[in-house]
Design a protein around this motif. Structure first.
Motif, PDB file in Angstrom:
ATOM      1  N   ALA A   1       0.814  -1.214   0.000  1.00 55.99           N
ATOM      2  CA  ALA A   1       0.000   0.000   0.000  1.00 55.99           C
ATOM      3  C   ALA A   1       0.846   1.263   0.000  1.00 55.99           C
ATOM      4  O   ALA A   1       0.378   2.333  -0.366  1.00 55.99           O
ATOM      5  CB  ALA A   1      -0.933   0.005   1.216  1.00 55.99           C
ATOM      6  N   ASP A   2       2.103   1.177   0.444  1.00 57.37           N
ATOM      7  CA  ASP A   2       2.954   2.364   0.543  1.00 57.37           C
ATOM      8  C   ASP A   2       3.797   2.503  -0.712  1.00 57.37           C
ATOM      9  O   ASP A   2       4.667   1.685  -0.982  1.00 57.37           O
ATOM     10  CB  ASP A   2       3.865   2.250   1.762  1.00 57.37           C
ATOM     11  CG  ASP A   2       4.709   3.510   1.948  1.00 57.37           C
ATOM     12  OD1 ASP A   2       4.453   4.501   1.236  1.00 57.37           O
ATOM     13  OD2 ASP A   2       5.614   3.489   2.809  1.00 57.37           O
ATOM     14  N   HIS A   3       3.521   3.575  -1.467  1.00 58.66           N
ATOM     15  CA  HIS A   3       4.251   3.805  -2.717  1.00 58.66           C
ATOM     16  C   HIS A   3       5.264   4.937  -2.565  1.00 58.66           C
ATOM     17  O   HIS A   3       5.680   5.543  -3.546  1.00 58.66           O
ATOM     18  CB  HIS A   3       3.274   4.135  -3.848  1.00 58.66           C
ATOM     19  CG  HIS A   3       2.248   3.072  -4.073  1.00 58.66           C
ATOM     20  ND1 HIS A   3       2.573   1.775  -4.394  1.00 58.66           N
ATOM     21  CD2 HIS A   3       0.892   3.124  -4.001  1.00 58.66           C
ATOM     22  CE1 HIS A   3       1.461   1.059  -4.537  1.00 58.66           C
ATOM     23  NE2 HIS A   3       0.431   1.859  -4.295  1.00 58.66           N
ATOM     24  N   LEU A   4       5.646   5.250  -1.325  1.00 54.44           N
ATOM     25  CA  LEU A   4       6.588   6.335  -1.111  1.00 54.44           C
ATOM     26  C   LEU A   4       7.943   6.030  -1.736  1.00 54.44           C
ATOM     27  O   LEU A   4       8.616   6.908  -2.251  1.00 54.44           O
ATOM     28  CB  LEU A   4       6.750   6.600   0.392  1.00 54.44           C
ATOM     29  CG  LEU A   4       7.665   7.760   0.798  1.00 54.44           C
ATOM     30  CD1 LEU A   4       7.184   9.066   0.174  1.00 54.44           C
ATOM     31  CD2 LEU A   4       7.764   7.887   2.309  1.00 54.44           C
ATOM     32  N   HIS A   5       8.334   4.748  -1.708  1.00 52.38           N
ATOM     33  CA  HIS A   5       9.630   4.355  -2.260  1.00 52.38           C
ATOM     34  C   HIS A   5       9.441   3.183  -3.226  1.00 52.38           C
ATOM     35  O   HIS A   5       9.664   2.025  -2.863  1.00 52.38           O
ATOM     36  CB  HIS A   5      10.596   3.963  -1.136  1.00 52.38           C
ATOM     37  CG  HIS A   5      10.859   5.074  -0.168  1.00 52.38           C
ATOM     38  ND1 HIS A   5      11.603   6.182  -0.488  1.00 52.38           N
ATOM     39  CD2 HIS A   5      10.458   5.248   1.108  1.00 52.38           C
ATOM     40  CE1 HIS A   5      11.663   6.990   0.557  1.00 52.38           C
ATOM     41  NE2 HIS A   5      10.970   6.450   1.544  1.00 52.38           N
ATOM     42  N   PRO A   6       9.043   3.464  -4.476  1.00 53.41           N
ATOM     43  CA  PRO A   6       8.895   2.385  -5.458  1.00 53.41           C
ATOM     44  C   PRO A   6      10.231   1.691  -5.680  1.00 53.41           C
ATOM     45  O   PRO A   6      11.298   2.305  -5.539  1.00 53.41           O
ATOM     46  CB  PRO A   6       8.436   3.122  -6.728  1.00 53.41           C
ATOM     47  CG  PRO A   6       7.873   4.412  -6.240  1.00 53.41           C
ATOM     48  CD  PRO A   6       8.672   4.768  -5.030  1.00 53.41           C
ATOM     49  N   PRO A   7      10.211   0.399  -6.045  1.00 55.68           N
ATOM     50  CA  PRO A   7      11.473  -0.323  -6.281  1.00 55.68           C
ATOM     51  C   PRO A   7      12.204   0.226  -7.494  1.00 55.68           C
ATOM     52  O   PRO A   7      11.620   0.879  -8.364  1.00 55.68           O
ATOM     53  CB  PRO A   7      11.004  -1.759  -6.496  1.00 55.68           C
ATOM     54  CG  PRO A   7       9.589  -1.644  -6.952  1.00 55.68           C
ATOM     55  CD  PRO A   7       9.032  -0.450  -6.241  1.00 55.68           C
ATOM     56  N   LEU A   8      13.491  -0.077  -7.548  1.00 52.22           N
ATOM     57  CA  LEU A   8      14.330   0.400  -8.646  1.00 52.22           C
ATOM     58  C   LEU A   8      13.789  -0.060  -9.995  1.00 52.22           C
ATOM     59  O   LEU A   8      13.817   0.687 -10.979  1.00 52.22           O
ATOM     60  CB  LEU A   8      15.758  -0.108  -8.452  1.00 52.22           C
ATOM     61  CG  LEU A   8      16.782   0.275  -9.522  1.00 52.22           C
ATOM     62  CD1 LEU A   8      16.929   1.786  -9.598  1.00 52.22           C
ATOM     63  CD2 LEU A   8      18.128  -0.381  -9.227  1.00 52.22           C
ATOM     64  N   ALA A   9      13.261  -1.280 -10.039  1.00 50.91           N
ATOM     65  CA  ALA A   9      12.731  -1.810 -11.300  1.00 50.91           C
ATOM     66  C   ALA A   9      11.594  -0.956 -11.844  1.00 50.91           C
ATOM     67  O   ALA A   9      11.434  -0.816 -13.058  1.00 50.91           O
ATOM     68  CB  ALA A   9      12.267  -3.255 -11.108  1.00 50.91           C
ATOM     69  N   ALA A  10      10.801  -0.362 -10.953  1.00 50.72           N
ATOM     70  CA  ALA A  10       9.684   0.470 -11.403  1.00 50.72           C
ATOM     71  C   ALA A  10      10.194   1.733 -12.097  1.00 50.72           C
ATOM     72  O   ALA A  10       9.622   2.189 -13.090  1.00 50.72           O
ATOM     73  CB  ALA A  10       8.798   0.835 -10.218  1.00 50.72           C
ATOM     74  N   TYR A  11      11.272   2.307 -11.580  1.00 45.18           N
ATOM     75  CA  TYR A  11      11.858   3.487 -12.218  1.00 45.18           C
ATOM     76  C   TYR A  11      12.421   3.132 -13.593  1.00 45.18           C
ATOM     77  O   TYR A  11      12.252   3.877 -14.571  1.00 45.18           O
ATOM     78  CB  TYR A  11      12.965   4.072 -11.339  1.00 45.18           C
ATOM     79  CG  TYR A  11      12.444   4.829 -10.149  1.00 45.18           C
ATOM     80  CD1 TYR A  11      12.067   6.163 -10.269  1.00 45.18           C
ATOM     81  CD2 TYR A  11      12.326   4.225  -8.909  1.00 45.18           C
ATOM     82  CE1 TYR A  11      11.588   6.871  -9.189  1.00 45.18           C
ATOM     83  CE2 TYR A  11      11.844   4.928  -7.805  1.00 45.18           C
ATOM     84  CZ  TYR A  11      11.472   6.254  -7.958  1.00 45.18           C
ATOM     85  OH  TYR A  11      10.988   6.951  -6.880  1.00 45.18           O
ATOM     86  N   ARG A  12      13.078   2.004 -13.681  1.00 49.09           N
ATOM     87  CA  ARG A  12      13.663   1.601 -14.965  1.00 49.09           C
ATOM     88  C   ARG A  12      12.568   1.326 -15.986  1.00 49.09           C
ATOM     89  O   ARG A  12      12.702   1.665 -17.171  1.00 49.09           O
ATOM     90  CB  ARG A  12      14.546   0.372 -14.754  1.00 49.09           C
ATOM     91  CG  ARG A  12      15.697   0.645 -13.793  1.00 49.09           C
ATOM     92  CD  ARG A  12      16.505  -0.581 -13.458  1.00 49.09           C
ATOM     93  NE  ARG A  12      17.329  -1.003 -14.578  1.00 49.09           N
ATOM     94  CZ  ARG A  12      18.235  -1.978 -14.498  1.00 49.09           C
ATOM     95  NH1 ARG A  12      18.405  -2.633 -13.351  1.00 49.09           N
ATOM     96  NH2 ARG A  12      18.960  -2.298 -15.553  1.00 49.09           N
ATOM     97  N   THR A  13      11.473   0.732 -15.550  1.00 48.18           N
ATOM     98  CA  THR A  13      10.351   0.505 -16.459  1.00 48.18           C
ATOM     99  C   THR A  13       9.756   1.824 -16.933  1.00 48.18           C
ATOM    100  O   THR A  13       9.354   1.957 -18.094  1.00 48.18           O
ATOM    101  CB  THR A  13       9.270  -0.332 -15.761  1.00 48.18           C
ATOM    102  OG1 THR A  13       9.825  -1.580 -15.331  1.00 48.18           O
ATOM    103  CG2 THR A  13       8.095  -0.606 -16.700  1.00 48.18           C
ATOM    104  N   SER A  14       9.698   2.805 -16.035  1.00 49.12           N
ATOM    105  CA  SER A  14       9.170   4.123 -16.420  1.00 49.12           C
ATOM    106  C   SER A  14       9.991   4.738 -17.545  1.00 49.12           C
ATOM    107  O   SER A  14       9.439   5.301 -18.501  1.00 49.12           O
ATOM    108  CB  SER A  14       9.167   5.057 -15.207  1.00 49.12           C
ATOM    109  OG  SER A  14       8.310   4.585 -14.197  1.00 49.12           O
TER     110      SER A  14
END
Length: 486
Positions: A421-434
């Motif tokens: 539920a906490d999206h304050l710190h998305p994983p590194l993979a999410a940034y790379r996908t973005s």
């Protein structure tokens, strides 16, 4: 005394000042977002309440800007909106809670909705198309000082003082520009407008607000939630009604018929698509440095500022090549460059150094420099002088829509790539996908750019001042009762 200073100096000065303060506000706010999120206990998905309210309100106000400019004059509307924008910046800094901050940001957006198209219209009325190409090589220098300084300044202010000072810093710039305009800016108007198309204005504003709310709320609340689906559906219906209305009334507040011109239509479509990956990368950069890599606000600001130097370097070359090769090759090549840099960002991980990211941002700036000026100048090439204000309105709507979609797209990908539920710190993979998603959009825009016609744009850019078309001749500037200055 107030109008003896030449308007061919005053108008560019006001345009640069307004662009400077708007860019500073956007860039410096991005650096402060993580600090704002921590104070108000927001996750990454909830940041859209602070970020998107600005372009949403800006988009609501833009449709009326051309009519207001013709009705009340460019000088009056420019100075009024600048005063409101400056006051709203102070209110943002003094906001005691999140709702107050959102309200002040909304007021900023409403003011900017008049600032941007009005200043652009005055600039294109004062200078010919060929002069615009040459002038852009100079105007881009102070304009790029803003994104170069803002992230670094924002990092210093957030680290040394607080996030509130990233808004207070707008006040002295706004006050000085306002005083200069009150003293030296003359009135600019061509002809009185027709009656206000109130129905079209309300439909357009309603469609913009509903669609943007749905796009902003979707990532955080879920696309299947009734408020989100209802907002998107209502926005789509209002948009259809607005298009039908604006194509039928004799004096529409939004002149959609301008899109019948292929060059104007193509450049705006390219801008819409191109702004998403470009502004998405600028939005994602500070979040990546601070949240994914654990850097400070100062680290973030000192990393992203190198982009501006890349833009400055490319713009000097673009200004020379524009009349020779045309906007098509320049824009398409620039967007391919954006694609390549986004792919480089997608390879970044927790071991990537800040200097590597600074190098990537410099390369991104090199590519971006081939995008902004050519799309703007080419879009006005085939527009008559009577339609300049309305073309500026449409240009601003399109670009701000792309800018508003950028954080929505990024946030949606970050949320989808996060767990829990906490999206304050998305994983590194999410940034790379973005970054990968933004790269796909950039290459699509590049391929489309290579199909646009640009022969007319090349000829107009190469025309001498003595062969100006009537639509690009200097406007009549009201300098006092019964007097004009060309």
């Amino acid at each position: 005394m107030s109008t003896r200073l030449g308007q061919r100096f005053v108008v560019p000065f006001m345009t640069v000042s307004i662009t400077f303060i708007c860019i500073v506000d956007g860039a410096i706010t991005t650096v402060a977002l993580p600090s704002i999120a921590r104070q108000f206990q927001l996750g990454a998905a909830a940041l859209d309440a602070v970020v998107i309210v600005y372009p949403v309100c800006l988009g609501i106000m833009i449709p009326s800007s051309a009519w207001l400019l013709e009705r009340f004059g460019g000088r009056r509307m420019l100075l009024l909106s600048l005063a409101v924008f400056t006051a709203a910046s102070v209110l943002c800094g003094a906001a005691p809670n999140l709702p107050s901050l959102i309200g002040a940001r909304a007021l900023q957006g409403l003011a900017a909705g008049l600032l941007t198209p009005t200043s652009q219209a005055l600039l294109f009325r004062t200078f010919s198309n060929a002069e615009q190409v040459r002038l852009s090589r100079l105007l881009i220098i102070p304009q790029q000082i803003a994104p170069a300084v803002a992230p670094l300044l924002g990092g210093v202010l957030v680290t040394s003082l607080s996030w509130r000072w990233v808004f207070y810093v707008n006040a002295p710039i706004g006050v000085l520009a306002l005083l200069f305009g009150l003293i030296f800016l003359a009135e600019h108007r061509d002809h009185p407008p027709g009656p206000l198309d109130l129905r079209g204005l309300l439909l357009t504003a309603g469609a913009t607000a509903a669609l943007m709310y749905g796009l902003c709320a979707g990532p955080g609340e879920g696309w299947s939630r009734p408020p989100v689906l209802g907002s998107l559906a209502a926005g789509a219906v209002l948009l259809v009604l607005a298009v039908r209305t604006e194509l039928r009334v004799p004096e529409p507040v939004v002149r959609l018929r301008l899109f019948r011109d292929r060059l104007f239509r193509d450049t705006n479509l390219i801008s819409l698509l191109g702004f998403i990956p470009i502004m998405g990368a600028m939005f994602l950069g500070p979040l990546f440095v601070q949240d994914a890599l654990g850097g400070s606000a100062l680290d973030s600001g000192s990393t992203t500022f190198t982009e501006a130097f890349g833009v400055l370097l490319t713009m000097q070359v673009v200004g020379v090549l524009y009349a020779r090769v045309g906007p098509r090759v320049i824009i398409g090549t620039g967007l391919l460059g954006v694609t390549g840099v986004l792919l480089l960002f997608a390879t970044a991980d927790s071991h990537t150094g800040l200097w590597t990211l600074r190098g990537y941002m410099f390369l991104l700036g090199l590519a971006m420099g081939a995008f902004f000026m050519p799309t703007t100048i080419a879009s006005f090439t085939t527009i008559s002088r009577a339609d300049v204000a309305y073309a500026a309105t449409l240009n601003t709507v399109v670009r701000q829509t792309g800018a508003a979609l950028a954080p929505a797209v990024v946030t949606a990908v970050l949320v989808l790539g996060s767990t829990g539920a906490d999206h304050l710190h998305p994983p590194l993979a999410a940034y790379r996908t973005s970054y990968l998603v933004l790269a796909v959009i950039a290459v699509a825009a590049a391929l489309f750019a290579f199909t646009m016609p640009d022969a007319t744009a090349r000829r107009a850019a190469g025309a001498t001042d003595g062969r100006r078309a009537e639509r690009t001749s200097p406007p009549k500037v009201l300098t006092g009762p019964g007097t004009t200055e060309g």
